[in-house]
Design a protein around this motif. Structure first.
Motif, PDB file in Angstrom:
ATOM      1  N   UNK A   1       4.573 -73.264  25.574  1.00 53.21           N
ATOM      2  CA  UNK A   1       5.625 -72.596  26.343  1.00 53.21           C
ATOM      3  C   UNK A   1       6.547 -71.821  25.403  1.00 53.21           C
ATOM      4  N   UNK A   2       6.202 -71.750  24.142  1.00 55.09           N
ATOM      5  CA  UNK A   2       7.112 -71.255  23.119  1.00 55.09           C
ATOM      6  C   UNK A   2       7.596 -69.826  23.328  1.00 55.09           C
ATOM      7  N   UNK A   3       6.907 -69.033  24.107  1.00 57.32           N
ATOM      8  CA  UNK A   3       7.340 -67.658  24.313  1.00 57.32           C
ATOM      9  C   UNK A   3       8.080 -67.458  25.638  1.00 57.32           C
ATOM     10  N   UNK A   4       8.242 -68.523  26.389  1.00 54.38           N
ATOM     11  CA  UNK A   4       8.965 -68.443  27.656  1.00 54.38           C
ATOM     12  C   UNK A   4      10.300 -69.158  27.511  1.00 54.38           C
ATOM     13  N   UNK A   5      11.340 -68.576  28.040  1.00 58.98           N
ATOM     14  CA  UNK A   5      12.663 -69.207  28.015  1.00 58.98           C
ATOM     15  C   UNK A   5      12.703 -70.274  29.116  1.00 58.98           C
ATOM     16  N   UNK A   6      12.132 -71.431  28.779  1.00 64.32           N
ATOM     17  CA  UNK A   6      12.004 -72.524  29.746  1.00 64.32           C
ATOM     18  C   UNK A   6      13.376 -73.038  30.185  1.00 64.32           C
ATOM     19  N   UNK A   7      14.312 -73.126  29.251  1.00 64.79           N
ATOM     20  CA  UNK A   7      15.651 -73.615  29.601  1.00 64.79           C
ATOM     21  C   UNK A   7      16.294 -72.708  30.647  1.00 64.79           C
ATOM     22  N   UNK A   8      16.167 -71.397  30.465  1.00 67.54           N
ATOM     23  CA  UNK A   8      16.753 -70.480  31.449  1.00 67.54           C
ATOM     24  C   UNK A   8      15.988 -70.542  32.772  1.00 67.54           C
ATOM     25  N   UNK A   9      14.662 -70.617  32.689  1.00 72.65           N
ATOM     26  CA  UNK A   9      13.872 -70.737  33.923  1.00 72.65           C
ATOM     27  C   UNK A   9      14.289 -71.987  34.702  1.00 72.65           C
ATOM     28  N   UNK A  10      14.608 -73.047  34.000  1.00 70.53           N
ATOM     29  CA  UNK A  10      15.045 -74.294  34.657  1.00 70.53           C
ATOM     30  C   UNK A  10      16.353 -74.101  35.404  1.00 70.53           C
ATOM     31  N   UNK A  11      17.251 -73.281  34.846  1.00 68.71           N
ATOM     32  CA  UNK A  11      18.521 -73.037  35.554  1.00 68.71           C
ATOM     33  C   UNK A  11      18.281 -72.293  36.859  1.00 68.71           C
ATOM     34  N   UNK A  12      17.173 -71.557  36.928  1.00 61.45           N
ATOM     35  CA  UNK A  12      16.788 -70.844  38.162  1.00 61.45           C
ATOM     36  C   UNK A  12      15.848 -71.691  39.032  1.00 61.45           C
ATOM     37  N   UNK A  13      15.617 -72.930  38.601  1.00 63.99           N
ATOM     38  CA  UNK A  13      14.738 -73.867  39.310  1.00 63.99           C
ATOM     39  C   UNK A  13      13.316 -73.326  39.455  1.00 63.99           C
ATOM     40  N   UNK A  14      12.857 -72.652  38.383  1.00 62.93           N
ATOM     41  CA  UNK A  14      11.505 -72.087  38.363  1.00 62.93           C
ATOM     42  C   UNK A  14      10.577 -72.995  37.566  1.00 62.93           C
ATOM     43  N   UNK A  15       9.497 -73.442  38.166  1.00 62.11           N
ATOM     44  CA  UNK A  15       8.530 -74.224  37.390  1.00 62.11           C
ATOM     45  C   UNK A  15       7.801 -73.317  36.392  1.00 62.11           C
ATOM     46  N   UNK A  16       7.553 -73.873  35.211  1.00 62.72           N
ATOM     47  CA  UNK A  16       6.813 -73.163  34.175  1.00 62.72           C
ATOM     48  C   UNK A  16       5.620 -74.037  33.809  1.00 62.72           C
ATOM     49  N   UNK A  17       4.427 -73.458  33.898  1.00 69.31           N
ATOM     50  CA  UNK A  17       3.230 -74.219  33.563  1.00 69.31           C
ATOM     51  C   UNK A  17       2.403 -73.437  32.549  1.00 69.31           C
ATOM     52  N   UNK A  18       1.416 -74.089  32.020  1.00 70.39           N
ATOM     53  CA  UNK A  18       0.526 -73.423  31.067  1.00 70.39           C
ATOM     54  C   UNK A  18      -0.917 -73.775  31.402  1.00 70.39           C
ATOM     55  N   UNK A  19      -1.813 -73.255  30.605  1.00 70.04           N
ATOM     56  CA  UNK A  19      -3.237 -73.573  30.780  1.00 70.04           C
ATOM     57  C   UNK A  19      -3.714 -74.291  29.531  1.00 70.04           C
ATOM     58  N   UNK A  20      -3.101 -75.438  29.285  1.00 72.54           N
ATOM     59  CA  UNK A  20      -3.276 -76.171  28.032  1.00 72.54           C
ATOM     60  C   UNK A  20      -4.723 -76.470  27.662  1.00 72.54           C
ATOM     61  N   UNK A  21      -5.518 -76.853  28.615  1.00 65.82           N
ATOM     62  CA  UNK A  21      -6.867 -77.283  28.280  1.00 65.82           C
ATOM     63  C   UNK A  21      -7.878 -76.146  28.204  1.00 65.82           C
ATOM     64  N   UNK A  22      -7.552 -75.014  28.776  1.00 65.96           N
ATOM     65  CA  UNK A  22      -8.526 -73.925  28.815  1.00 65.96           C
ATOM     66  C   UNK A  22      -8.799 -73.319  27.447  1.00 65.96           C
ATOM     67  N   UNK A  23      -7.884 -73.502  26.501  1.00 63.58           N
ATOM     68  CA  UNK A  23      -8.086 -72.874  25.198  1.00 63.58           C
ATOM     69  C   UNK A  23      -8.340 -73.871  24.079  1.00 63.58           C
ATOM     70  N   UNK A  24      -8.448 -75.160  24.366  1.00 62.27           N
ATOM     71  CA  UNK A  24      -8.634 -76.162  23.317  1.00 62.27           C
ATOM     72  C   UNK A  24      -9.947 -75.988  22.557  1.00 62.27           C
ATOM     73  N   UNK A  25     -11.047 -75.911  23.281  1.00 64.46           N
ATOM     74  CA  UNK A  25     -12.333 -75.786  22.607  1.00 64.46           C
ATOM     75  C   UNK A  25     -12.473 -74.454  21.881  1.00 64.46           C
ATOM     76  N   UNK A  26     -12.149 -73.311  22.505  1.00 65.72           N
ATOM     77  CA  UNK A  26     -12.248 -72.052  21.762  1.00 65.72           C
ATOM     78  C   UNK A  26     -11.358 -72.026  20.523  1.00 65.72           C
ATOM     79  N   UNK A  27     -10.167 -72.632  20.587  1.00 67.69           N
ATOM     80  CA  UNK A  27      -9.277 -72.664  19.424  1.00 67.69           C
ATOM     81  C   UNK A  27      -9.899 -73.479  18.297  1.00 67.69           C
ATOM     82  N   UNK A  28     -10.472 -74.615  18.633  1.00 68.88           N
ATOM     83  CA  UNK A  28     -11.127 -75.435  17.615  1.00 68.88           C
ATOM     84  C   UNK A  28     -12.319 -74.699  17.007  1.00 68.88           C
ATOM     85  N   UNK A  29     -13.082 -74.009  17.833  1.00 73.34           N
ATOM     86  CA  UNK A  29     -14.229 -73.248  17.326  1.00 73.34           C
ATOM     87  C   UNK A  29     -13.797 -72.134  16.383  1.00 73.34           C
ATOM     88  N   UNK A  30     -12.724 -71.427  16.736  1.00 73.60           N
ATOM     89  CA  UNK A  30     -12.226 -70.361  15.864  1.00 73.60           C
ATOM     90  C   UNK A  30     -11.696 -70.954  14.555  1.00 73.60           C
TER      91      UNK A  30
END
Length: 155
Positions: A76-105
């Protein structure tokens, strides 16, 4: 029809089953990715955004109807999660979709560094094929007999 902004180009097959429900705004294949200013210009009446660049306060403020923010990646490092929280906006990611390709690279880059693939590629492109191109023994790191591993965090 409600709109969803996708910050990077993706094949239509990824979202076409939802075309009856939503209008998708995304760059064409040649453009590839909207920058943060372009996201700000386009996000105004979108209910959702999917981005590789994340969102800052300016992007979030420009989105009057936003209901959710999704990051295409593990963090979430590029999203202002703290500010999104003040607007009550959920912030999610796709954590598992890039695990294997990242390890392969990571493993590929490690092998490339050990075998000096970039040096060979550059030399062959600049000078053409030279039989038995070798570099000094002190710079060579053959894989035979080596134990190679990755120590770190993550998946």
């Amino acid at each position: 029809m409600e709109k969803i902004l996708i910050g990077s180009w993706m094949p239509k097959e990824c979202y076409e089953k939802h075309l009856d429900e939503f209008e998708f705004i995304l760059p064409d294949k040649e453009k590839d990715t909207f920058n943060l200013e372009e996201i700000t210009e386009r996000i105004g009446d979108c209910i959702g955004v999917v981005s590789v660049l994340g969102l800052n306060k300016e992007n979030i403020d420009a989105a009057k109807n936003l209901k959710a923010i999704a990051n295409m990646g593990a963090g979430y490092d590029q999203t202002d999660v703290a500010y999104a929280s003040t607007r009550k906006l959920p912030v999610c990611n796709s954590a598992f979709s890039c695990s294997q390709p990242t390890a392969e690279v990571a493993f590929t880059l490690m092998l490339c560094a050990m075998r000096r693939i970039a040096w060979y590629d550059r030399t062959i492109r600049e000078k053409g094929w030279i039989p038995l191109i070798r570099f000094p023994e002190s710079q060579e790191m053959p894989l035979s007999g080596k134990t190679v591993g990755i120590i770190g965090f993550g998946r």
